[in-house]
Each structure stands twice: as structure tokens, then as C-alpha cells.
Design a protein around this motif. Structure first.
Motif, PDB file in Angstrom:
ATOM      1  N   LEU A 152       0.729  92.242  91.892  1.00  0.00           N
ATOM      2  CA  LEU A 152      -0.100  91.291  91.151  1.00  0.00           C
ATOM      3  C   LEU A 152       0.798  90.097  90.851  1.00  0.00           C
ATOM      4  O   LEU A 152       1.773  90.220  90.108  1.00  0.00           O
ATOM      5  CB  LEU A 152      -0.606  91.954  89.860  1.00  0.00           C
ATOM      6  CG  LEU A 152      -1.604  91.166  89.022  1.00  0.00           C
ATOM      7  CD1 LEU A 152      -2.852  90.821  89.822  1.00  0.00           C
ATOM      8  CD2 LEU A 152      -2.015  91.975  87.781  1.00  0.00           C
ATOM      9  N   VAL A 153       0.501  88.969  91.493  1.00  0.00           N
ATOM     10  CA  VAL A 153       1.391  87.811  91.378  1.00  0.00           C
ATOM     11  C   VAL A 153       0.667  86.597  90.813  1.00  0.00           C
ATOM     12  O   VAL A 153      -0.560  86.511  90.860  1.00  0.00           O
ATOM     13  CB  VAL A 153       2.013  87.387  92.745  1.00  0.00           C
ATOM     14  CG1 VAL A 153       3.001  88.391  93.230  1.00  0.00           C
ATOM     15  CG2 VAL A 153       0.958  87.092  93.784  1.00  0.00           C
TER      16      VAL A 153
ATOM     17  N   ALA B 141       4.251  98.587  86.684  1.00  0.00           N
ATOM     18  CA  ALA B 141       5.609  98.069  86.534  1.00  0.00           C
ATOM     19  C   ALA B 141       5.493  96.570  86.277  1.00  0.00           C
ATOM     20  O   ALA B 141       5.112  95.809  87.170  1.00  0.00           O
ATOM     21  CB  ALA B 141       6.408  98.350  87.801  1.00  0.00           C
ATOM     22  N   ASP B 142       5.768  96.143  85.024  1.00  0.00           N
ATOM     23  CA  ASP B 142       5.605  94.735  84.659  1.00  0.00           C
ATOM     24  C   ASP B 142       6.960  94.037  84.760  1.00  0.00           C
ATOM     25  O   ASP B 142       7.804  94.200  83.888  1.00  0.00           O
ATOM     26  CB  ASP B 142       5.035  94.627  83.238  1.00  0.00           C
ATOM     27  CG  ASP B 142       4.534  93.215  82.922  1.00  0.00           C
ATOM     28  OD1 ASP B 142       4.807  92.298  83.731  1.00  0.00           O
ATOM     29  OD2 ASP B 142       3.888  93.022  81.882  1.00  0.00           O
ATOM     30  N   GLU B 143       7.154  93.304  85.836  1.00  0.00           N
ATOM     31  CA  GLU B 143       8.419  92.594  86.097  1.00  0.00           C
ATOM     32  C   GLU B 143       9.609  93.539  85.930  1.00  0.00           C
ATOM     33  O   GLU B 143      10.550  93.219  85.190  1.00  0.00           O
ATOM     34  CB  GLU B 143       8.579  91.409  85.117  1.00  0.00           C
ATOM     35  CG  GLU B 143       7.412  90.457  85.077  1.00  0.00           C
ATOM     36  CD  GLU B 143       7.522  89.321  86.086  1.00  0.00           C
ATOM     37  OE1 GLU B 143       8.462  89.344  86.910  1.00  0.00           O
ATOM     38  OE2 GLU B 143       6.659  88.439  86.061  1.00  0.00           O
TER      39      GLU B 143
ATOM     40  N   ILE C 137       2.292 108.324  94.212  1.00  0.00           N
ATOM     41  CA  ILE C 137       1.979 107.599  92.973  1.00  0.00           C
ATOM     42  C   ILE C 137       1.572 106.172  93.340  1.00  0.00           C
ATOM     43  O   ILE C 137       2.258 105.510  94.115  1.00  0.00           O
ATOM     44  CB  ILE C 137       3.212 107.555  92.044  1.00  0.00           C
ATOM     45  CG1 ILE C 137       3.614 108.966  91.631  1.00  0.00           C
ATOM     46  CG2 ILE C 137       2.947 106.688  90.813  1.00  0.00           C
ATOM     47  CD1 ILE C 137       4.943 109.031  90.896  1.00  0.00           C
ATOM     48  N   SER C 138       0.458 105.721  92.783  1.00  0.00           N
ATOM     49  CA  SER C 138       0.062 104.323  92.995  1.00  0.00           C
ATOM     50  C   SER C 138       0.858 103.454  92.034  1.00  0.00           C
ATOM     51  O   SER C 138       1.150 103.871  90.919  1.00  0.00           O
ATOM     52  CB  SER C 138      -1.423 104.140  92.700  1.00  0.00           C
ATOM     53  OG  SER C 138      -2.171 105.077  93.415  1.00  0.00           O
ATOM     54  N   VAL C 139       1.180 102.250  92.480  1.00  0.00           N
ATOM     55  CA  VAL C 139       1.948 101.346  91.622  1.00  0.00           C
ATOM     56  C   VAL C 139       1.234 100.001  91.531  1.00  0.00           C
ATOM     57  O   VAL C 139       0.823  99.441  92.551  1.00  0.00           O
ATOM     58  CB  VAL C 139       3.386 101.123  92.164  1.00  0.00           C
ATOM     59  CG1 VAL C 139       4.187 100.206  91.233  1.00  0.00           C
ATOM     60  CG2 VAL C 139       4.122 102.447  92.357  1.00  0.00           C
ATOM     61  N   LEU C 140       1.073  99.510  90.298  1.00  0.00           N
ATOM     62  CA  LEU C 140       0.630  98.131  90.104  1.00  0.00           C
ATOM     63  C   LEU C 140       1.891  97.358  89.762  1.00  0.00           C
ATOM     64  O   LEU C 140       2.448  97.505  88.672  1.00  0.00           O
ATOM     65  CB  LEU C 140      -0.399  98.051  88.962  1.00  0.00           C
ATOM     66  CG  LEU C 140      -0.915  96.652  88.624  1.00  0.00           C
ATOM     67  CD1 LEU C 140      -1.630  96.026  89.806  1.00  0.00           C
ATOM     68  CD2 LEU C 140      -1.863  96.698  87.429  1.00  0.00           C
ATOM     69  N   MET C 141       2.368  96.594  90.729  1.00  0.00           N
ATOM     70  CA  MET C 141       3.669  95.919  90.604  1.00  0.00           C
ATOM     71  C   MET C 141       3.439  94.470  90.193  1.00  0.00           C
ATOM     72  O   MET C 141       2.982  93.652  90.996  1.00  0.00           O
ATOM     73  CB  MET C 141       4.383  96.000  91.950  1.00  0.00           C
ATOM     74  CG  MET C 141       5.653  95.219  92.048  1.00  0.00           C
ATOM     75  SD  MET C 141       6.988  95.932  91.121  1.00  0.00           S
ATOM     76  CE  MET C 141       7.386  97.337  92.135  1.00  0.00           C
ATOM     77  N   ILE C 142       3.729  94.176  88.929  1.00  0.00           N
ATOM     78  CA  ILE C 142       3.522  92.813  88.432  1.00  0.00           C
ATOM     79  C   ILE C 142       4.798  92.012  88.626  1.00  0.00           C
ATOM     80  O   ILE C 142       5.877  92.454  88.227  1.00  0.00           O
ATOM     81  CB  ILE C 142       3.146  92.851  86.941  1.00  0.00           C
ATOM     82  CG1 ILE C 142       1.811  93.578  86.794  1.00  0.00           C
ATOM     83  CG2 ILE C 142       3.100  91.456  86.353  1.00  0.00           C
ATOM     84  CD1 ILE C 142       1.374  93.757  85.366  1.00  0.00           C
TER      85      ILE C 142
END
Ligand SMILES: Nc1ncnc2c1ncn2[C@@H]1O[C@H](COP(=O)(O)OP(=O)(O)OP(=O)(O)O)[C@@H](O)[C@H]1O
Ligand SMILES: [Mg+2]
Length: 333
Positions: A42-43, A182-184, A210-215
């Protein structure tokens, strides 16, 4: 082909914050999904709503001043916007975990790493004594921590930034989450340590499904670890695509600007920046929020909000100037 239900599906989520200056439309009909086992990046620029999106998923929007105006957040089919506080406490740290930019803010400075890890294991796994000790050491070795038994005896300030972030990842993974936000997570680390931490996250995601929402605001991080990307601008998702496609064929003018502003490896190219500033969200621009900065704007851009529409099967863009195959058919990508 029948598509599996995404693990996380955010549909038309709108969030506002109200203070004495007025009401900011911080998220406006945000749509995105995270599939089982995938890493979604997510950028977007600072202030575009990435962390608020993450906080909404975790049920951590302070209300007031925040308010969820509309939309749903489906996690394994359950709408988290309707979940009770008790249910959300059960989900946080068990089914959805989160790691932050600065691990020191989550680790307690007056307890050793071992104390803190054993406490997490006692709560989430109900293990004590030898079994807890073994699980601690096992989790630390999974995040490639050298000499885990010695690390367990140390206090957080005795570890480097990269080691602290590994401890955080190990702690978050103890409970076996389905989704890790994972937020930054690597912004505070130097590039070599950043590379190691990202590689660990990728490996764990693949091994444990595991799914990751990588911010992140770093397109380099996106290129390195993500399967798919959602680009946000001023509270809206403007483009989503598989990572290779986003870099090879970016469609939204904002995404093109973001990619053009990545420095060249050889340092010869001049650094491109997107003209103008991110708009205020109390009175955001009408129509497309990017239109005042956009070189491609056409007639409806300052009047009508563009919807996310498909340009190819897994590639969606919200832009009037891009020719699309038509509105998306019930999918939130
Ligand atoms: N508790 C709050 N009260 C009022 N406004 C808030 C609050 N939290 C966030 N906001 C506003 O929401 C908007 C989005 O913030 P958010 O933290 O999600 O940005 P971000 O994309 O994560 O930025 P960054 O890359 O700097 O972390 C900002 O305008 C911010 O001022
Ligand atoms: Mg943030």
C-alpha cells in the motif's frame, strides 16, 4: 473460474476526522483486497491515509475524532466495522498482527526480550517454563537472529534497530496470524538491514502462508517484496495491479509520477518530482483529487470522481483519461 474469497476485503470505506477546523475526508470509498498468502503493497505520499486504513482494519481509529462513515472491512467474511470491542481485541494479535516503524515504541525498555516474549507466549499460546523458552528461541531463530538464547537475556536498548525489528516480527508471529500489517517496518533501518528484514518477512509469509499488508512510501520496497500493489492518493485508491505490471505499465498519472521519482541506480538521471502539493482533506478538490496536479486532466476530472475500472484482468485504475474496459464487476481490487 470461481475466485476464492479474499482474506481481507475493504469495500468503499470512508473515514472522517473532525476537529475545530472542520471535518477531513481522510479515506473516501477505499477499495482494496488482500488474498490469502499474498503480499500487498500500500503506497502513497505522506498523509494519504495508509496508516488510517491499517488502523481501521485493526479497529483502532479513535472515535471521536474519527468516524467510519460508510463501507465494510471483511476479514474471513466477517465485517470488522460491526465487530464488538471484545471481538476486535480477540482478533488483534491473534488473527491480525501489526508491526510498526519504530519497534522501540512497542517494546518495554525495562523488561528483557525474554520476559516480553514469554508474556506474549503465555497469553496467546498458554505455554510456560521450558516450553515457552524453547518457543522463544525457535521464533528468534526463524527470524535469523544470531544466538537467540543470549538475545533473550538482553534489554531492547542493547539490540540494534534491525535486531529489535526482528524481535517484533518474532513476537507478532508467535500467535500465528493470518494477516500481518507492516506499517513502514523498515523505514528506520539502513538499506542492508532493511533488505535482511524484508527477506525475513517474505520468507515467513511464503512458509506460513501469511498474508501481508505492507505499508510503505518506498517503491524500492514494493518492487522487492510485493505481489500486488494498491496506490493511494489523498484518501483514495487510484490504481491496483500486480507489481510487475505496475512498474512496466503504470496507468494513473500519479503512479507514473511516483515511479518516475525513483532515483536512477547510476545517479545520472535528474530526479523527477510531481508538481504541486498533496491537497488538504477538509475541502479536497472536487472530482478526481489529483486533478490540480495532473498533466493529463480532461473535462470531467474536476467534476466527477473517477471509479476504479479494469484496464486488464487484474489491473484497475481510477482515471478519466485512461481508456478502460468498463466499471469493475463487483470485485474490489
Ligand atoms: N487521530 C487523528 N486525528 C485527526 N486526524 C488524523 C488522525 N490520524 C490521522 N489523521 C489524518 O489522516 C490523514 C492520513 O493520515 P495517515 O497517518 O493515514 O497518513 P499516512 O499515509 O500513513 O502518512 P505517512 O506516510 O506520513 O505515515 C492525515 O491528514 C492525518 O492528519
Ligand atoms: Mg503512516
Amino acid at each position: 473460474m470461481i475466485r476464492q474469497m479474499p482474506l481481507l476485503e475493504i469495500h468503499n470505506l470512508s473515514v472522517t476526522f473532525t476537529n475545530y477546523q472542520g471535518t477531513s475526508s481522510v479515506l473516501d470509498r477505499v477499495r482494496l483486497s488482500v488474498e490469502k498468502g499474498e503480499i500487498l503493497g500500500l503506497v502513497g505520499e505522506s498523509g494519504c491515509g495508509k496508516s488510517v486504513t491499517a488502523r481501521a482494519v485493526l479497529g483502532l481509529i479513535p472515535m471521536p475524532p474519527g468516524k467510519i462513515g460508510s463501507g465494510s472491512i471483511r476479514f474471513k467474511g466477517e465485517d470488522l466495522t460491526r465487530a464488538s470491542k471484545k471481538r476486535m481485541r480477540g482478533i488483534r494479535g491473534n488473527e491480525i498482527s501489526m508491526i510498526f516503524q519504530e519497534p522501540m515504541s512497542c517494546l518495554n525498555p525495562v523488561f528483557t526480550v525474554g520476559n516480553q516474549m514469554r508474556e506474549v507466549i503465555r497469553i496467546h499460546r498458554r505455554l510456560r517454563g521450558r516450553q515457552a523458552e524453547e518457543l522463544c528461541a525457535d521464533m528468534l531463530s526463524r527470524v535469523q537472529m544470531p544466538d537467540p538464547l543470549a538475545v533473550l537475556k538482553k534489554y531492547p536498548h542493547e539490540l540494534s534497530g534491525g535486531m529489535r525489528q526482528r524481535v517484533m516480527i518474532a513476537m507478532e508471529l508467535v500467535c500465528g496470524p493470518d494477516l500481518l500489517i507492516a506499517d513502514e517496518p523498515t523505514t528506520a533501518l539502513d538499506v542492508t538491514v532493511q533488505g535482511q528484514v524484508l527477506a525475513i518477512l517474505m520468507k515467513l509469509s511464503r512458509e506460513r502462508d501469511i498474508s501481508v499488508l505492507m505499508i510503505t512510501h518506498d517503491m524500492g520496497v514494493v518492487a522487492q517484496v510485493c505481489d500486488r500493489v494498491a496506490v493511494m492518493y489523498a484518501g483514495r485508491v487510484v490504481e491496483t495491479a500486480p507489481v510487475k505490471q505496475l512498474f512496466s505499465d503504470p496507468r494513473h498519472p500519479y503512479t507514473r509520477g511516483l515511479i518516475a521519482s525513483i532515483p536512477d541506480m547510476d545517479g545520472t538521471g535528474c530526479l523527477h518530482s510531481i508538481p504541486g502539493n498533496v491537497p488538504g482533506l477538509i475541502d479536497p478538490p472536487k472530482g478526481c483529487r489529483f486533478h490540480p496536479r495532473c498533466e493529463d486532466r480532461i473535462t470531467p476530472c474536476d467534476i466527477r470522481v473517477p471509479e476504479l475500472e479494469a484496464v486488464s484482468p487484474d489491473h484497475y485504475v481510477a482515471c478519466h483519461a485512461v481508456e478502460t474496459a468498463g466499471p469493475e464487476q463487483g470485485e474490489d481490487r
